[in-house]
Design a protein around this motif. Structure first.
Motif, PDB file in Angstrom:
ATOM      1  N   ARG A  79       7.905   8.927  -6.732  1.00 25.16           N
ATOM      2  CA  ARG A  79       6.657   9.684  -6.875  1.00 25.16           C
ATOM      3  C   ARG A  79       6.289   9.871  -8.345  1.00 25.16           C
ATOM      4  O   ARG A  79       5.124   9.733  -8.729  1.00 25.16           O
ATOM      5  N   LYS A  80       7.283  10.188  -9.166  1.00 22.51           N
ATOM      6  CA  LYS A  80       7.042  10.410 -10.589  1.00 22.51           C
ATOM      7  C   LYS A  80       6.477   9.166 -11.254  1.00 22.51           C
ATOM      8  O   LYS A  80       5.520   9.242 -12.047  1.00 22.51           O
ATOM      9  N   ILE A  81       7.052   8.015 -10.945  1.00 20.11           N
ATOM     10  CA  ILE A  81       6.600   6.769 -11.559  1.00 20.11           C
ATOM     11  C   ILE A  81       5.167   6.452 -11.150  1.00 20.11           C
ATOM     12  O   ILE A  81       4.325   6.107 -11.993  1.00 20.11           O
ATOM     13  N   VAL A  82       4.864   6.571  -9.866  1.00 18.77           N
ATOM     14  CA  VAL A  82       3.511   6.267  -9.404  1.00 18.77           C
ATOM     15  C   VAL A  82       2.501   7.237 -10.016  1.00 18.77           C
ATOM     16  O   VAL A  82       1.429   6.831 -10.496  1.00 18.77           O
ATOM     17  N   LYS A  83       2.830   8.520 -10.032  1.00 16.61           N
ATOM     18  CA  LYS A  83       1.906   9.511 -10.598  1.00 16.61           C
ATOM     19  C   LYS A  83       1.643   9.243 -12.079  1.00 16.61           C
ATOM     20  O   LYS A  83       0.528   9.451 -12.565  1.00 16.61           O
ATOM     21  N   ARG A  84       2.646   8.781 -12.792  1.00 22.50           N
ATOM     22  CA  ARG A  84       2.499   8.536 -14.228  1.00 22.50           C
ATOM     23  C   ARG A  84       1.763   7.234 -14.506  1.00 22.50           C
ATOM     24  O   ARG A  84       0.907   7.161 -15.402  1.00 22.50           O
ATOM     25  N   TRP A  85       2.079   6.195 -13.756  1.00 20.68           N
ATOM     26  CA  TRP A  85       1.543   4.872 -14.044  1.00 20.68           C
ATOM     27  C   TRP A  85       0.268   4.543 -13.276  1.00 20.68           C
ATOM     28  O   TRP A  85      -0.516   3.705 -13.702  1.00 20.68           O
ATOM     29  N   CYS A  86       0.075   5.168 -12.139  1.00 18.16           N
ATOM     30  CA  CYS A  86      -1.103   4.850 -11.320  1.00 18.16           C
ATOM     31  C   CYS A  86      -1.547   6.103 -10.565  1.00 18.16           C
ATOM     32  O   CYS A  86      -1.397   6.189  -9.348  1.00 18.16           O
ATOM     33  N   PRO A  87      -2.098   7.091 -11.282  1.00 17.43           N
ATOM     34  CA  PRO A  87      -2.343   8.408 -10.681  1.00 17.43           C
ATOM     35  C   PRO A  87      -3.456   8.449  -9.652  1.00 17.43           C
ATOM     36  O   PRO A  87      -3.544   9.426  -8.914  1.00 17.43           O
ATOM     37  N   ARG A  88      -4.312   7.421  -9.587  1.00 16.83           N
ATOM     38  CA  ARG A  88      -5.383   7.421  -8.583  1.00 16.83           C
ATOM     39  C   ARG A  88      -5.474   6.057  -7.890  1.00 16.83           C
ATOM     40  O   ARG A  88      -6.482   5.350  -8.006  1.00 16.83           O
ATOM     41  N   PRO A  89      -4.438   5.697  -7.156  1.00 20.02           N
ATOM     42  CA  PRO A  89      -4.455   4.391  -6.475  1.00 20.02           C
ATOM     43  C   PRO A  89      -5.479   4.360  -5.349  1.00 20.02           C
ATOM     44  O   PRO A  89      -5.707   5.356  -4.664  1.00 20.02           O
ATOM     45  N   ARG A  90      -6.080   3.198  -5.170  1.00 16.80           N
ATOM     46  CA  ARG A  90      -7.046   3.024  -4.082  1.00 16.80           C
ATOM     47  C   ARG A  90      -6.416   2.318  -2.883  1.00 16.80           C
ATOM     48  O   ARG A  90      -6.758   2.604  -1.745  1.00 16.80           O
ATOM     49  N   ARG A  91      -5.486   1.395  -3.165  1.00 22.50           N
ATOM     50  CA  ARG A  91      -4.851   0.638  -2.088  1.00 22.50           C
ATOM     51  C   ARG A  91      -3.345   0.578  -2.327  1.00 22.50           C
ATOM     52  O   ARG A  91      -2.899   0.206  -3.410  1.00 22.50           O
ATOM     53  N   ILE A  92      -2.601   0.918  -1.290  1.00 23.01           N
ATOM     54  CA  ILE A  92      -1.140   0.960  -1.347  1.00 23.01           C
ATOM     55  C   ILE A  92      -0.590   0.055  -0.248  1.00 23.01           C
ATOM     56  O   ILE A  92      -1.018   0.140   0.903  1.00 23.01           O
ATOM     57  N   LEU A  93       0.366  -0.786  -0.602  1.00 21.35           N
ATOM     58  CA  LEU A  93       1.027  -1.654   0.373  1.00 21.35           C
ATOM     59  C   LEU A  93       2.480  -1.243   0.508  1.00 21.35           C
ATOM     60  O   LEU A  93       3.212  -1.173  -0.480  1.00 21.35           O
ATOM     61  N   ASP A  94       2.912  -0.971   1.740  1.00 20.35           N
ATOM     62  CA  ASP A  94       4.320  -0.732   2.056  1.00 20.35           C
ATOM     63  C   ASP A  94       4.840  -2.017   2.698  1.00 20.35           C
ATOM     64  O   ASP A  94       4.542  -2.322   3.861  1.00 20.35           O
ATOM     65  N   LEU A  95       5.610  -2.768   1.938  1.00 14.22           N
ATOM     66  CA  LEU A  95       6.031  -4.123   2.307  1.00 14.22           C
ATOM     67  C   LEU A  95       7.391  -4.086   2.999  1.00 14.22           C
ATOM     68  O   LEU A  95       8.384  -3.665   2.408  1.00 14.22           O
ATOM     69  N   GLY A  96       7.432  -4.554   4.261  1.00 10.72           N
ATOM     70  CA  GLY A  96       8.654  -4.405   5.052  1.00 10.72           C
ATOM     71  C   GLY A  96       8.857  -2.943   5.358  1.00 10.72           C
ATOM     72  O   GLY A  96       9.912  -2.363   5.120  1.00 10.72           O
ATOM     73  N   CYS A  97       7.838  -2.342   5.945  1.00  8.98           N
ATOM     74  CA  CYS A  97       7.680  -0.883   5.955  1.00  8.98           C
ATOM     75  C   CYS A  97       8.659  -0.122   6.832  1.00  8.98           C
ATOM     76  O   CYS A  97       8.821   1.089   6.661  1.00  8.98           O
ATOM     77  N   GLY A  98       9.328  -0.774   7.796  1.00 11.42           N
ATOM     78  CA  GLY A  98      10.135   0.008   8.726  1.00 11.42           C
ATOM     79  C   GLY A  98       9.234   0.963   9.477  1.00 11.42           C
ATOM     80  O   GLY A  98       8.235   0.546  10.070  1.00 11.42           O
ATOM     81  N   ASP A  99       9.543   2.255   9.435  1.00 10.78           N
ATOM     82  CA  ASP A  99       8.646   3.225  10.075  1.00 10.78           C
ATOM     83  C   ASP A  99       7.624   3.790   9.086  1.00 10.78           C
ATOM     84  O   ASP A  99       6.959   4.783   9.362  1.00 10.78           O
ATOM     85  N   ASP A 137       8.562  -5.859  15.644  1.00  8.85           N
ATOM     86  CA  ASP A 137       7.709  -5.127  16.587  1.00  8.85           C
ATOM     87  C   ASP A 137       8.185  -3.688  16.806  1.00  8.85           C
ATOM     88  O   ASP A 137       7.350  -2.772  16.823  1.00  8.85           O
ATOM     89  N   PRO A 138       9.493  -3.442  16.983  1.00  3.99           N
ATOM     90  CA  PRO A 138       9.922  -2.053  17.148  1.00  3.99           C
ATOM     91  C   PRO A 138       9.634  -1.195  15.913  1.00  3.99           C
ATOM     92  O   PRO A 138       9.268  -0.022  16.039  1.00  3.99           O
ATOM     93  N   MET A 139       9.793  -1.754  14.716  1.00  2.89           N
ATOM     94  CA  MET A 139       9.480  -1.002  13.502  1.00  2.89           C
ATOM     95  C   MET A 139       7.984  -0.711  13.421  1.00  2.89           C
ATOM     96  O   MET A 139       7.568   0.401  13.057  1.00  2.89           O
ATOM     97  N   LEU A 140       7.182  -1.684  13.754  1.00  2.00           N
ATOM     98  CA  LEU A 140       5.726  -1.487  13.715  1.00  2.00           C
ATOM     99  C   LEU A 140       5.291  -0.430  14.721  1.00  2.00           C
ATOM    100  O   LEU A 140       4.383   0.364  14.450  1.00  2.00           O
ATOM    101  N   ALA A 141       5.935  -0.413  15.875  1.00  2.00           N
ATOM    102  CA  ALA A 141       5.616   0.609  16.869  1.00  2.00           C
ATOM    103  C   ALA A 141       5.949   2.001  16.323  1.00  2.00           C
ATOM    104  O   ALA A 141       5.186   2.963  16.513  1.00  2.00           O
ATOM    105  N   ALA A 142       7.084   2.108  15.623  1.00  2.00           N
ATOM    106  CA  ALA A 142       7.466   3.388  15.023  1.00  2.00           C
ATOM    107  C   ALA A 142       6.465   3.795  13.944  1.00  2.00           C
ATOM    108  O   ALA A 142       6.101   4.971  13.829  1.00  2.00           O
ATOM    109  N   THR A 143       5.998   2.823  13.172  1.00  2.00           N
ATOM    110  CA  THR A 143       5.012   3.105  12.125  1.00  2.00           C
ATOM    111  C   THR A 143       3.715   3.617  12.734  1.00  2.00           C
ATOM    112  O   THR A 143       3.140   4.615  12.271  1.00  2.00           O
ATOM    113  N   ARG A 144       3.240   2.926  13.764  1.00  2.68           N
ATOM    114  CA  ARG A 144       1.979   3.351  14.406  1.00  2.68           C
ATOM    115  C   ARG A 144       2.100   4.768  14.957  1.00  2.68           C
ATOM    116  O   ARG A 144       1.162   5.563  14.877  1.00  2.68           O
TER     117      ARG A 144
END
Length: 252
Positions: free
Chosen positions: A36-56, A79-86
């Motif tokens: 969280r600290k790194i993102v807030k410092r380097w990209c404090p107002r992101p418009r698009r975020i990708l969670d790659l291999g997201c699990g849940d 598919d089971p991970m995607l179901a958990a994410t949804r």
């Protein structure tokens, strides 16, 4: 590791990981705090975020709570991970869940209009790929980051020595034992150890040194590359794309 034949397609393994392993990972809250600290410092107002291999979607969901106006893309091949994410994202109009297998460059086809991203995160997913594919995937991530974009990989990495690997195994088994004893006080460390060493997904782990992976990122073109957190074989590392045109508004 490709989608075909992967044990991560089974509901049983997905459930065991999400309920019995992911929640027991030592230092998880500190890992998230650093991320969280790194993102807030380097990209404090992101418009698009990708969670790659997201699990849940645990990391992407964390960031969407901080940045509720950002759009989150959650991508996995299981598919089971995607179901958990949804299930976890139900009702969130700023999130989209996509199925794609990043073991090949064709995973990018699924992203369509969402490219480029201001932040790409991944958690305990990329280590299932051979080293050649890991490096190629990092290059694909770089090419699809907006200028100033951030890539952070929370990952299982290799120990430098066999002794270090053994230390990590003992440390992790201790934490698993403590976690499972809270649910069932009769659980023995011996039972946890046996399950740990004979877990069905173990053969899919292809670990690489964090120093090696950071060097790949530098060679690809990432800036400010570093390992920001390390606890034996648990590491958070990454870097940024050059800020020629800063889409990530805010100070750098």
């Amino acid at each position: 590791m490709t989608e075909q034949g992967s044990k991560w397609q089974t509901e049983a393994l997905a459930a065991v990981y999400l309920e019995g392993v992911r929640r027991a990972i030592p230092g998880a809250e500190l890992q998230f705090e650093v991320l969280r600290k790194i993102v807030k410092r380097w990209c404090p107002r992101p418009r698009r975020i990708l969670d790659l291999g997201c699990g849940d979607g645990i990391i992407g969901r964390l960031l969407l709570k901080i940045y509720p106006h950002a759009h989150g893309v959650f991508l996995d091949f299981s598919d089971p991970m995607l179901a958990a994410t949804r299930n976890k994202l139900a009702g969130n109009s700023h999130a989209v869940v996509l199925k794609a297998d990043f073991s090949a460059p064709s995973w990018l086809d699924a992203l369509g209009k969402w490219i480029p991203f201001d932040v790409v995160v991944s958690g305990f997913a990329i280590h299932h790929q051979p080293d050649v594919r890991k490096r190629a995937l990092y290059a694909e991530v770089y090419q699809n980051l907006a200028p100033g974009g951030v890539f952070l990989n929370l990952e299982h990495v290799a120990s430098a020595t066999r002794s270090g690997e053994k230390l990590f195994d003992d440390f992790f088994i201790d934490h698993l034992h403590q976690f499972h004893r809270r649910k069932n006080p009769k659980t023995t460390r011996k039972e946890i150890e046996a399950t740990y060493y004979h877990r069905p997904d173990k053969q899919e782990n292809i670990l690489a040194l964090v120093d090696t992976q950071c060097e790949w990122l530098r060679q690809i073109g990432f800036e400010n590359v570093d390992c920001f957190f390390r606890l034996f074989e648990l590491a958070l590392f990454g870097g940024r794309r050059s800020t020629e045109t800063l889409n990530c508004a805010g100070p750098c």
